[in-house]
Motif scaffolding. Structure first.
Motif, PDB file in Angstrom:
ATOM      1  N   GLY A   1       3.480  21.420 -15.679  1.00  0.00           N
ATOM      2  CA  GLY A   1       3.055  20.082 -15.299  1.00  0.00           C
ATOM      3  C   GLY A   1       1.629  19.765 -15.690  1.00  0.00           C
ATOM      4  O   GLY A   1       0.800  20.656 -15.893  1.00  0.00           O
ATOM      5  N   ALA A   2       1.367  18.473 -15.800  1.00  0.00           N
ATOM      6  CA  ALA A   2       0.007  17.993 -16.032  1.00  0.00           C
ATOM      7  C   ALA A   2      -0.200  16.756 -15.157  1.00  0.00           C
ATOM      8  O   ALA A   2       0.659  15.872 -15.104  1.00  0.00           O
ATOM      9  CB  ALA A   2      -0.199  17.633 -17.494  1.00  0.00           C
ATOM     10  N   SER A   3      -1.329  16.721 -14.455  1.00  0.00           N
ATOM     11  CA  SER A   3      -1.640  15.588 -13.579  1.00  0.00           C
ATOM     12  C   SER A   3      -3.008  15.030 -13.930  1.00  0.00           C
ATOM     13  O   SER A   3      -3.924  15.788 -14.270  1.00  0.00           O
ATOM     14  CB  SER A   3      -1.681  16.033 -12.105  1.00  0.00           C
ATOM     15  N   LEU A   4      -3.127  13.723 -13.837  1.00  0.00           N
ATOM     16  CA  LEU A   4      -4.405  13.050 -14.062  1.00  0.00           C
ATOM     17  C   LEU A   4      -4.626  12.054 -12.940  1.00  0.00           C
ATOM     18  O   LEU A   4      -3.677  11.442 -12.439  1.00  0.00           O
ATOM     19  CB  LEU A   4      -4.391  12.290 -15.393  1.00  0.00           C
ATOM     20  N   GLN A   5      -5.873  11.887 -12.558  1.00  0.00           N
ATOM     21  CA  GLN A   5      -6.186  10.876 -11.550  1.00  0.00           C
ATOM     22  C   GLN A   5      -7.599  10.367 -11.794  1.00  0.00           C
ATOM     23  O   GLN A   5      -8.493  11.143 -12.175  1.00  0.00           O
ATOM     24  CB  GLN A   5      -6.091  11.459 -10.138  1.00  0.00           C
ATOM     25  N   ALA A   6      -7.782   9.083 -11.587  1.00  0.00           N
ATOM     26  CA  ALA A   6      -9.122   8.495 -11.662  1.00  0.00           C
ATOM     27  C   ALA A   6      -9.295   7.564 -10.469  1.00  0.00           C
ATOM     28  O   ALA A   6      -8.366   6.842 -10.091  1.00  0.00           O
ATOM     29  CB  ALA A   6      -9.305   7.719 -12.955  1.00  0.00           C
ATOM     30  N   ALA A   7     -10.471   7.602  -9.890  1.00  0.00           N
ATOM     31  CA  ALA A   7     -10.743   6.737  -8.730  1.00  0.00           C
ATOM     32  C   ALA A   7     -12.244   6.517  -8.643  1.00  0.00           C
ATOM     33  O   ALA A   7     -13.036   7.253  -9.248  1.00  0.00           O
ATOM     34  CB  ALA A   7     -10.229   7.374  -7.443  1.00  0.00           C
ATOM     35  N   ARG A   8     -12.622   5.491  -7.901  1.00  0.00           N
ATOM     36  CA  ARG A   8     -14.049   5.313  -7.628  1.00  0.00           C
ATOM     37  C   ARG A   8     -14.250   5.104  -6.135  1.00  0.00           C
ATOM     38  O   ARG A   8     -13.550   4.306  -5.515  1.00  0.00           O
ATOM     39  CB  ARG A   8     -14.624   4.116  -8.383  1.00  0.00           C
TER      40      ARG A   8
ATOM     41  N   ASN B   1     -30.470   0.533   3.706  1.00  0.00           N
ATOM     42  CA  ASN B   1     -29.197   1.107   3.269  1.00  0.00           C
ATOM     43  C   ASN B   1     -29.323   1.713   1.869  1.00  0.00           C
ATOM     44  O   ASN B   1     -30.078   1.218   1.022  1.00  0.00           O
ATOM     45  CB  ASN B   1     -28.110   0.040   3.216  1.00  0.00           C
ATOM     46  N   VAL B   2     -28.584   2.762   1.630  1.00  0.00           N
ATOM     47  CA  VAL B   2     -28.471   3.345   0.295  1.00  0.00           C
ATOM     48  C   VAL B   2     -27.011   3.225  -0.132  1.00  0.00           C
ATOM     49  O   VAL B   2     -26.106   3.538   0.645  1.00  0.00           O
ATOM     50  CB  VAL B   2     -28.895   4.829   0.307  1.00  0.00           C
ATOM     51  N   SER B   3     -26.795   2.750  -1.334  1.00  0.00           N
ATOM     52  CA  SER B   3     -25.428   2.624  -1.854  1.00  0.00           C
ATOM     53  C   SER B   3     -25.161   3.721  -2.868  1.00  0.00           C
ATOM     54  O   SER B   3     -26.040   4.084  -3.661  1.00  0.00           O
ATOM     55  CB  SER B   3     -25.229   1.255  -2.524  1.00  0.00           C
ATOM     56  N   ILE B   4     -23.952   4.223  -2.839  1.00  0.00           N
ATOM     57  CA  ILE B   4     -23.543   5.263  -3.789  1.00  0.00           C
ATOM     58  C   ILE B   4     -22.226   4.835  -4.418  1.00  0.00           C
ATOM     59  O   ILE B   4     -21.298   4.415  -3.718  1.00  0.00           O
ATOM     60  CB  ILE B   4     -23.349   6.622  -3.079  1.00  0.00           C
ATOM     61  N   ALA B   5     -22.148   4.916  -5.734  1.00  0.00           N
ATOM     62  CA  ALA B   5     -20.883   4.723  -6.445  1.00  0.00           C
ATOM     63  C   ALA B   5     -20.500   6.073  -7.044  1.00  0.00           C
ATOM     64  O   ALA B   5     -21.329   6.722  -7.683  1.00  0.00           O
ATOM     65  CB  ALA B   5     -21.032   3.664  -7.531  1.00  0.00           C
ATOM     66  N   LEU B   6     -19.272   6.474  -6.806  1.00  0.00           N
ATOM     67  CA  LEU B   6     -18.859   7.799  -7.223  1.00  0.00           C
ATOM     68  C   LEU B   6     -17.538   7.726  -7.993  1.00  0.00           C
ATOM     69  O   LEU B   6     -16.460   7.832  -7.413  1.00  0.00           O
ATOM     70  CB  LEU B   6     -18.706   8.693  -5.984  1.00  0.00           C
ATOM     71  N   PRO B   7     -17.612   7.517  -9.309  1.00  0.00           N
ATOM     72  CA  PRO B   7     -16.381   7.581 -10.090  1.00  0.00           C
ATOM     73  C   PRO B   7     -15.962   9.044 -10.290  1.00  0.00           C
ATOM     74  O   PRO B   7     -16.803   9.904 -10.553  1.00  0.00           O
ATOM     75  CB  PRO B   7     -16.765   6.935 -11.430  1.00  0.00           C
ATOM     76  N   VAL B   8     -14.679   9.284 -10.135  1.00  0.00           N
ATOM     77  CA  VAL B   8     -14.153  10.648 -10.197  1.00  0.00           C
ATOM     78  C   VAL B   8     -12.946  10.678 -11.120  1.00  0.00           C
ATOM     79  O   VAL B   8     -12.107   9.778 -11.081  1.00  0.00           O
ATOM     80  CB  VAL B   8     -13.719  11.112  -8.779  1.00  0.00           C
ATOM     81  N   GLN B   9     -12.888  11.694 -11.963  1.00  0.00           N
ATOM     82  CA  GLN B   9     -11.685  11.939 -12.754  1.00  0.00           C
ATOM     83  C   GLN B   9     -11.234  13.371 -12.486  1.00  0.00           C
ATOM     84  O   GLN B   9     -12.066  14.271 -12.348  1.00  0.00           O
ATOM     85  CB  GLN B   9     -11.930  11.777 -14.259  1.00  0.00           C
ATOM     86  N   LEU B  10      -9.938  13.520 -12.432  1.00  0.00           N
ATOM     87  CA  LEU B  10      -9.380  14.808 -12.048  1.00  0.00           C
ATOM     88  C   LEU B  10      -8.194  15.139 -12.940  1.00  0.00           C
ATOM     89  O   LEU B  10      -7.397  14.251 -13.261  1.00  0.00           O
ATOM     90  CB  LEU B  10      -8.900  14.720 -10.593  1.00  0.00           C
TER      91      LEU B  10
ATOM     92  N   ASN C   1     -19.529  11.694 -10.860  1.00  0.00           N
ATOM     93  CA  ASN C   1     -20.781  11.192 -11.399  1.00  0.00           C
ATOM     94  C   ASN C   1     -21.445  10.321 -10.325  1.00  0.00           C
ATOM     95  O   ASN C   1     -21.043   9.182 -10.123  1.00  0.00           O
ATOM     96  CB  ASN C   1     -20.483  10.367 -12.663  1.00  0.00           C
ATOM     97  N   TYR C   2     -22.428  10.863  -9.629  1.00  0.00           N
ATOM     98  CA  TYR C   2     -23.048  10.153  -8.519  1.00  0.00           C
ATOM     99  C   TYR C   2     -24.073   9.163  -9.041  1.00  0.00           C
ATOM    100  O   TYR C   2     -25.004   9.540  -9.744  1.00  0.00           O
ATOM    101  CB  TYR C   2     -23.765  11.124  -7.586  1.00  0.00           C
ATOM    102  N   LYS C   3     -23.897   7.876  -8.691  1.00  0.00           N
ATOM    103  CA  LYS C   3     -24.888   6.846  -9.024  1.00  0.00           C
ATOM    104  C   LYS C   3     -25.341   6.231  -7.707  1.00  0.00           C
ATOM    105  O   LYS C   3     -24.500   5.760  -6.940  1.00  0.00           O
ATOM    106  CB  LYS C   3     -24.268   5.762  -9.908  1.00  0.00           C
ATOM    107  N   THR C   4     -26.642   6.238  -7.463  1.00  0.00           N
ATOM    108  CA  THR C   4     -27.130   5.684  -6.189  1.00  0.00           C
ATOM    109  C   THR C   4     -28.173   4.609  -6.454  1.00  0.00           C
ATOM    110  O   THR C   4     -28.700   4.479  -7.572  1.00  0.00           O
ATOM    111  CB  THR C   4     -27.781   6.766  -5.303  1.00  0.00           C
ATOM    112  N   THR C   5     -28.484   3.858  -5.408  1.00  0.00           N
ATOM    113  CA  THR C   5     -29.528   2.848  -5.522  1.00  0.00           C
ATOM    114  C   THR C   5     -30.913   3.462  -5.343  1.00  0.00           C
ATOM    115  O   THR C   5     -31.926   2.767  -5.453  1.00  0.00           O
ATOM    116  CB  THR C   5     -29.318   1.739  -4.469  1.00  0.00           C
TER     117      THR C   5
END
Lengths: 160, 395
Positions: free
Chosen positions: B216-223, B251-260, B284-288
């Motif tokens: 099997g092979a699995s892929l996932q992407a999310a943010r 406040n601090v904002s974080i965007a975290l795109p993830v690929q698996l 990939n952590y991106k913050t303000t």
């Protein structure tokens, strides 16, 4: 037989592995070997609703039908499998020869599917008579019964 | 806890073997449920809860019930209610674990809409299903039970099917997209918001013409988008380091795109099960904050085997490795965790099982400071052990 005990004939087949290691039960190998081909076994009979035109099917199709990987017969009719209880020796034989998995492995397969929301297993009945009644009643139904069962209102399905 | 044990015993002893009755025509409802109670004791480090204390930790329990109905030959609906307790997580808060409408056009094409389990790897969908596997804890390098809220289910749609490919065997495919609803009740009080703007992926499982083999092979992407309010000390530290942006308003904002991705192989022959998987997750952590982006690559793999010696007895073994960031040198104990586990599963009745499990751990990567007196992971014991006992009743 106690619930969840191993049928006697399967205890012997389990020893076949030991026989291969030279640890005994040598004659079992010759007794078990012919049964490795599902098409040749007479330990159980596969039956379908008589409305079905199907009288033979590959083992893979039957296995997929009971694991609900296939839901339609080649003529488009919905497949409705029915199982014997998991402590029934005929089910053990069917599982090992047709599904190629132990009953325990099949139960794990269904537990995973039940609780992950994928599907539910075929209904279980207590006896050959229950299987025959189910198969006779529902178009598309398929089941298995002991070789000595008296068939009425159903048709036999050969494994090719 | 005692109430859970009582229910567990009731399920196992009172209901007896579940037997679906031959269905009459028309829709019928199948009801299935489970209840589990576990015990965790560790040496040295706390894991999954306060497990290193002398009496161990009983905060390892689950209960669920589901209802499924076949509305027509092609249309099915189902819902599962679930509650669990895992150390500081869960606390028996009831939730709708999954629900769906499933229409199967053909064997090779079905559509499911609702909240459905995420199909990656061999066992993610079955992570809650104690009765469906041998280990109490699946290899935590790929199936971290503490990330259940994030990794288990999505709300959206899924296409699926089984395709025969002649002499090459068969393919099972799944493709999904939607969002992930995360229950933040157990999260830090500093968390101000959590959203998953997208989530999509798929899994391809090939059964070649070798009986019992699956590849099997699995892929996932999310943010994952989150906002949090730093404590006064944290804010002061950020300020001293020159990290606070000009418009900082608390406040601090974080965007975290993830690929698996996960590569899987499984071989099942009668009573024998062998499996191995390798996974990588790119984040990939991106913050303000005025800080550079941080990239991490998590790697996990395991090999696992089990054999049903008797219908009531199945031992199993696995070896699992977690590397939480292979972009960094793997030297300190917090940069790896090796896990050798052995399980003994006893099926006392068709509806009641007991498992014993022992782990030898080397490394601290899967531990959390919060459960260990806020000590840095590098200060925790490098070699430690876990003992688990769990019983599950199900029908």
């Amino acid at each position: 037989m106690r619930a969840f005990d191993v049928p006697v004939h399967l205890r012997c087949s389990r020893r076949a592995g030991l026989a291969l290691l030279g640890l005994g039960c040598g004659s079992v190998l010759t007794a078990i070997a012919p049964a490795a081909s599902a098409g040749e076994t007479r330990d159980f009979l596969l039956i379908v609703n008589p409305a079905s035109s199907l009288r033979g099917a590959p083992r893979e199709l039957v296995a997929d039908a009971f694991l609900k990987k296939r839901t339609r017969w080649p003529d488009g009719e919905a497949i409705r499998p029915v199982d014997l209880r998991s402590d029934n020796g005929v089910r053990w034989r069917f599982s090992e020869l047709v599904l190629k998995r132990s009953v325990g492995a099949v139960r794990s397969y269904w537990q995973q599917r039940i609780f992950s929301g994928r599907d539910v297993p075929p209904p279980e009945v207590d006896s050959d008579a229950g299987v025959i009644a189910f198969v006779a009643k529902f178009p598309g139904a398929v089941g298995y019964v002991s070789a000595s069962a008296k068939l009425a209102g159903v048709a036999e399905l050969a494994i090719r | 806890m005692h109430r859970v044990i009582a229910i567990c015993a009731g399920v196992a002893l009172g209901l007896g073997p579940q037997r679906a009755v031959a269905q009459e025509s028309g829709p019928s409802v199948q009801i299935h449920g489970f209840v589990s109670q576990g015990y965790v004791k560790t040496t040295k480090n706390n894991y999954l809860g306060p497990s290193a204390r002398r009496q161990g930790n009983f905060e390892l329990s689950e209960v669920g019930i589901n209802f499924t109905t076949q509305l027509t030959d092609r249309l099915r609906a189902g819902v599962q209610l679930f509650a669990h307790d895992l150390g500081p997580l869960g606390n028996y808060a009831p939730q709708v674990d999954w629900y769906y409408l499933d229409y199967r056009f053909f064997d090779w094409l079905g559509l499911r809409v609702g909240r459905t389990k995420l199909p990656w790897g061999l066992y993610n969908e079955a992570n809650d299903v104690d009765a469906g596997r041998v280990p109490i804890l699946l290899p935590q390098s790929i199936y971290p039970v503490t990330s259940r809220e994030i990794l288990f289910a999505q709300t959206g749609a899924e296409l699926y099917g089984d395709v025969r490919i002649g002499a090459a065997g068969s393919l099972e495919y799944r493709a999904y997209g939607g969002t992930i609803y995360v229950n933040t009740a157990d999260a830090s009080p500093q968390l101000r918001g959590f959203e998953v703007p997208y989530d999509f992926g798929g899994r391809l499982m090939w059964s070649p013409p070798v009986q019992g083999l699956r590849l099997g092979a699995s892929l996932q992407a999310a943010r994952f988008d989150l906002d949090y309010e730093p404590t006064a000390d944290e804010a002061a530290a950020y300020q001293a380091a020159g990290l606070l942006p000009a418009g900082y308003a608390g406040n601090v904002s974080i965007a975290l795109p993830v690929q698996l991705w996960v590569a899987s192989v499984e071989y099942q022959a009668q009573d024998l099960l062998l499996a191995a998987e390798l996974a990588r997750e790119y984040a990939n952590y991106k913050t303000t904050l005025l800080a550079p982006e941080v990239r991490t690559t998590i790697e996990g793999f395991y090999v696992m085997g089990s054999y049903q010696v008797r219908p009531w007895f199945t031992p199993g073994l696995y070896y699992s490795v977690l590397l939480p960031n292979i972009e960094q040198p793997i030297r300190k104990r917090s940069t790896y965790q090796h896990d050798v586990a052995m399980t003994l599963r006893y099926d006392l009745t068709p509806n009641w099982l007991v498992k014993l499990e022992g782990h030898y751990m080397h490394g601290t990567a899967a531990l959390t400071s919060a459960l260990n007196g806020n000590q840095p992971l590098d200060d925790l014991s490098k070699n430690w052990g876990v003992f688990l006992l769990k019983t599950t009743g199900y029908f």
